[in-house]
Structures are given as C-alpha cells and as structure tokens.
Design an enzyme around this catalytic site. Structure first.
Site, PDB file in Angstrom:
ATOM      1  CD  GLU A  91      -2.459  -1.182   2.765  1.00 44.64           C
ATOM      2  OE1 GLU A  91      -3.277  -2.068   2.955  1.00 44.64           O
ATOM      3  OE2 GLU A  91      -2.210  -0.293   3.595  1.00 44.64           O
ATOM      4  CB  CYS A 104       2.388   6.957   3.801  1.00 39.10           C
ATOM      5  SG  CYS A 104       2.629   5.651   4.993  1.00 39.10           S
ATOM      6  CB  CYS A 111       5.540  -6.025   9.320  1.00 40.48           C
ATOM      7  SG  CYS A 111       6.602  -5.299  10.599  1.00 40.48           S
ATOM      8  CB  CYS A 115       2.960  -3.934  16.690  1.00 42.55           C
ATOM      9  SG  CYS A 115       4.685  -3.406  16.642  1.00 42.55           S
ATOM     10  CB  CYS A 118       0.278  -3.255  13.546  1.00 40.59           C
ATOM     11  SG  CYS A 118       0.763  -2.787  11.883  1.00 40.59           S
ATOM     12  CB  CYS A 335      -2.070   0.455  10.061  1.00 42.47           C
ATOM     13  SG  CYS A 335      -1.864   2.079  10.773  1.00 42.47           S
TER      14      CYS A 335
HETATM   15  N1  SAH Z   1       7.430  -0.307  11.500  1.00 46.54           N
HETATM   16  C1  SAH Z   1       7.445   1.120  11.634  1.00 46.54           C
HETATM   17  C2  SAH Z   1       6.712   1.855  10.535  1.00 46.54           C
HETATM   18  C3  SAH Z   1       5.373   1.326  10.088  1.00 46.54           C
HETATM   19  S1  SAH Z   1       3.979   1.533  11.141  1.00 46.54           S
HETATM   20  C4  SAH Z   1       6.933   1.533  12.989  1.00 46.54           C
HETATM   21  O1  SAH Z   1       6.426   0.674  13.706  1.00 46.54           O
HETATM   22  O2  SAH Z   1       7.066   2.684  13.362  1.00 46.54           O
HETATM   23  C5  SAH Z   1       3.600   3.244  11.157  1.00 46.54           C
HETATM   24  C6  SAH Z   1       2.917   3.692  12.449  1.00 46.54           C
HETATM   25  O3  SAH Z   1       1.566   3.231  12.525  1.00 46.54           O
HETATM   26  C7  SAH Z   1       3.608   3.165  13.699  1.00 46.54           C
HETATM   27  O4  SAH Z   1       3.698   4.176  14.655  1.00 46.54           O
HETATM   28  C8  SAH Z   1       2.645   2.094  14.147  1.00 46.54           C
HETATM   29  O5  SAH Z   1       2.824   1.782  15.498  1.00 46.54           O
HETATM   30  C9  SAH Z   1       1.323   2.732  13.820  1.00 46.54           C
HETATM   31  N2  SAH Z   1       0.175   1.807  13.823  1.00 46.54           N
HETATM   32  C10 SAH Z   1       0.114   0.528  13.454  1.00 46.54           C
HETATM   33  N3  SAH Z   1      -1.132   0.036  13.609  1.00 46.54           N
HETATM   34  C11 SAH Z   1      -1.892   1.047  14.072  1.00 46.54           C
HETATM   35  C12 SAH Z   1      -3.265   1.176  14.425  1.00 46.54           C
HETATM   36  N4  SAH Z   1      -4.130   0.158  14.325  1.00 46.54           N
HETATM   37  N5  SAH Z   1      -3.686   2.390  14.852  1.00 46.54           N
HETATM   38  C13 SAH Z   1      -2.836   3.428  14.952  1.00 46.54           C
HETATM   39  N6  SAH Z   1      -1.540   3.373  14.633  1.00 46.54           N
HETATM   40  C14 SAH Z   1      -1.062   2.185  14.206  1.00 46.54           C
END
Ligand code: SAH
Length: 345
Positions: A91, A104, A111, A115, A118, A335
């Site tokens: 994306e 972006c 990944c 987390c 995510c 995300c």
């Molecule tokens: N791997 C990197 C970059 C990709 S994620 C990182 O973790 O920073 C980009 C951002 O989106 C990160 O801050 C991540 O924690 C956040 N993110 C992921 N899922 C999310 C969600 N469901 N709601 C809000 N932010 C989210």
C-alpha cells in the site's frame, strides 16, 4: 525478476556506466529522464545511444508496480494498492496538507515485528521491498500529482514494514529521492518511523543524514509496551530512549514519538505523567494517534475527551504534543487495512 531502473544512486549509475565504457554524464541524463521528465520508457530517452537504450531495456524493469485499486477519501487522501512482479501487494498513501503533499511508503511486504494493534504484521513478513520499488511508489504518486501541477514534498517511511530492518534499501531509497539531479526532496522532509531497533538508530545517527526519526513508543512502561510490541523484550524503553538522545545529540533533529491511544491499555492520565517523566530530557514531539480499528484486533479507541486530557497532561508537563488529525479513515487508509481486505499475498 529484473531489477528496477529506479533503484540506483546517481553514483551507482556513474560507476556502472564507467564499467561499460560510457561517459559519466550519461548518469545525469538518465536521472533527468527518470525523475525530472518522468519518462515512461527507455525509448523516450532520445539523447541516449540506441544500443545503450536497448541493453538497458533488456536488463532492467521500467515499471514493476501495477495499480490494483485506488481509493480517494473525502479529505483528498489517496490510497493505492500496488501489485509487485512476484504478485506481492503493498500500500502507498498520498496525504494532502496545507504545507504540501506527503507520501507514505511501504518498506516491506508484511512485517514480522508482531505489534498487537497493527494489521500489517498479521500475515508475517513476506519479503523486503527494494529501493527501486520504494522509488516507484513515489513516482506513481508524483505522476498523479503532476496533473494538478503539484509535487511530492515530503515522504514518510510509515507504510507496512519496518524500515530499519530493511536498512540498506531504505537508505538507498532516501539517497535517490533526495538527489539534486532527481526529485530533490529535502532530507528534512523525510521521516523514518521505527518500532525502535536500537543498533540501527545508532547507525542512522552516525550517518548524519538529517532526516526525522519517528519512534513508535505507544507505552510508558516496559510491562505495557512488551505486551503491545514484542520488540520491547529485545530493546527496552530505557535503551531505546538512550539511543534517541544520541540521535538528537548527533543530528540536532528533534525526535517524534508516536503514541497510539488504545482504550483501557495505555491511555490513563497516569500514563501521560509517566510518559512525560521519560521524555523530559529529550527534545521531542509526541504524536497522539487515536488507534485505528483493525477488525482482527478488537481494540477500541480512547474517547475523544480522554484523549484531550492525555494531551493536556503532557502539555502541563512541558511535553510538546499534538493529536494527529485523521486522514482517510473512510477509505481504510491505515496500517495494512487495504492489503488485509484484499487477502495478503
Ligand atoms: N514499522 C514502523 C513503521 C510502520 S507503522 C513503525 O512501527 O514505526 C507506522 C505507524 O503506525 C507506527 O507508529 C505504528 O505503530 C502505527 N500503527 C500501526 N497500527 C496502528 C493502528 N491500528 N492504529 C494506529 N496506529 C497504528
């Protein structure tokens, strides 16, 4: 799979051309064709020798991204789903701000960071995205903006994937899009977002690139953070913040901390106080993000007034904070959601 023609630094083109007996200035010609004239084929590069065009054509891929879907939000956010030559999908999002257009970019297909909130990590890591494929994501957006006489003014490495886990390609990508013979995007307008891979943060600091580092913190104590982000068991909050301090000392660039507020998990005023205490000595900005709903995750947002209280508490403690304005929530522009909807490949 042929390599993408967009995936080389100017210096790498110069070395390559020297090795096949071509003059160096051809590298600048190629860069101008690719990035300034937005050529869409080698045939268009009319001042390159025919033989050279043919041999490049045979060995390199001009277009590796195929648009699968495009969604346009009411607020102007545009979200693409692209298919790569091996059928993997990624994306890319264009966001419109008063100060310009930011793109972006995805740095990995899927990944492996795991987390809990995510969507990108649900199917694990498929593969790294190459520098050329990252540049092409920007070029697709730039071509679209060309129709309105606009340019990509900033780039965030915040799509799917962990950019610091694909370090070499992410840095090659940054070198290519900031080149003065190319797209000329300012180093200061590039943000790399990371889960907090500590050794890579030190490396980035020592390389002095002057880009903005965004760190996904999301919690103010190790117990909470380890539950949300497995990476915290390898690099805890204190070692992460030490690396952030080092990054600031080396580069003079303020750190951005991302903090997604999840109802009942990390969003009490007490958490805001703990967060403020942790960040007191680091020049930084905190981005508060109401968590995006991901159906597979079943996490809900902190209510609006509680988000305000959290932000106010940070301000009282002299920590600079903003609540991120939502963009594209009506088109699932967050995300990994779109890729997940299409069945991750
Ligand atoms: N791997 C990197 C970059 C990709 S994620 C990182 O973790 O920073 C980009 C951002 O989106 C990160 O801050 C991540 O924690 C956040 N993110 C992921 N899922 C999310 C969600 N469901 N709601 C809000 N932010 C989210």
């Amino acid at each position: 799979m042929k390599p993408s023609i967009y995936g080389y630094r100017l210096s790498e083109w110069q070395d390559y051309l020297a090795s096949i007996g071509q003059p160096k200035f051809r590298a600048v010609q190629i860069y101008h064709w690719l990035f300034q004239n937005r050529a869409d084929s080698l045939q268009a590069m009319s001042d390159l020798p025919m033989l050279m065009r043919q041999s490049l054509d045979a060995s390199m891929q001009f277009t590796s991204l195929q648009e699968v879907t495009r969604q346009v939000s009411k607020d102007g956010t545009i979200k693409f789903l692209f298919r790569l030559p091996d059928q993997a999908t990624i994306e890319t999002v264009i966001m419109r701000h008063d100060y310009g257009n930011s793109v972006c970019v995805s740095t990995q297909v899927g990944c492996k960071m795991g987390c809990k909130f995510c969507a990108s990590t649900l199917g694990g890591l498929v593969r790294n995205v190459t520098a050329g494929e990252m540049v092409e994501q920007v070029m697709m957006c730039q071509r679209l903006l060309d129709r309105e006489g606009e340019r990509v003014s900033s780039v965030v490495l915040m799509g799917s994937g962990e950019p610091l886990e694909n370090y070499e390609e992410a840095m090659r990508f940054i070198d290519i899009i900031t080149d003065q013979e190319g797209l000329k995007i300012g180093q200061r307008h590039i943000t790399v977002s990371t889960v907090g891979l500590v050794p890579a943060i030190y490396r980035l600091a020592d390389e002095m690139r002057g880009i903005t580092l965004a760190v996904s913190l999301h919690a103010a104590d190790d117990e909470t953070r380890s539950k949300m982000m497995p990476v915290n068991r390898a690099y805890d909050i204190l070692s992460l913040l030490e690396a952030c301090k080092y990054y600031f000392d080396k580069t003079g660039r303020r750190i951005t901390f991302e903090y997604a507020l999840i109802n009942g998990h990390n969003d009490k005023v007490e958490d805001a106080r703990k967060l403020a205490a942790l960040l007191r000595t680091i020049p930084c900005h905190v981005n508060l993000i109401p968590v995006n709903y991901v159906p597979e995750r079943n996490l809900t947002r902190t209510p609006q007034d509680q988000i305000r209280e959290f932000a106010d508490e940070l301000e009282r403690q002299h920590i600079n904070a903003t609540v991120r304005r939502e963009k594209g929530s009506d088109i699932a522009a967050a995300c990994g959601q779109l890729r997940a909807q299409h069945g991750a490949e």
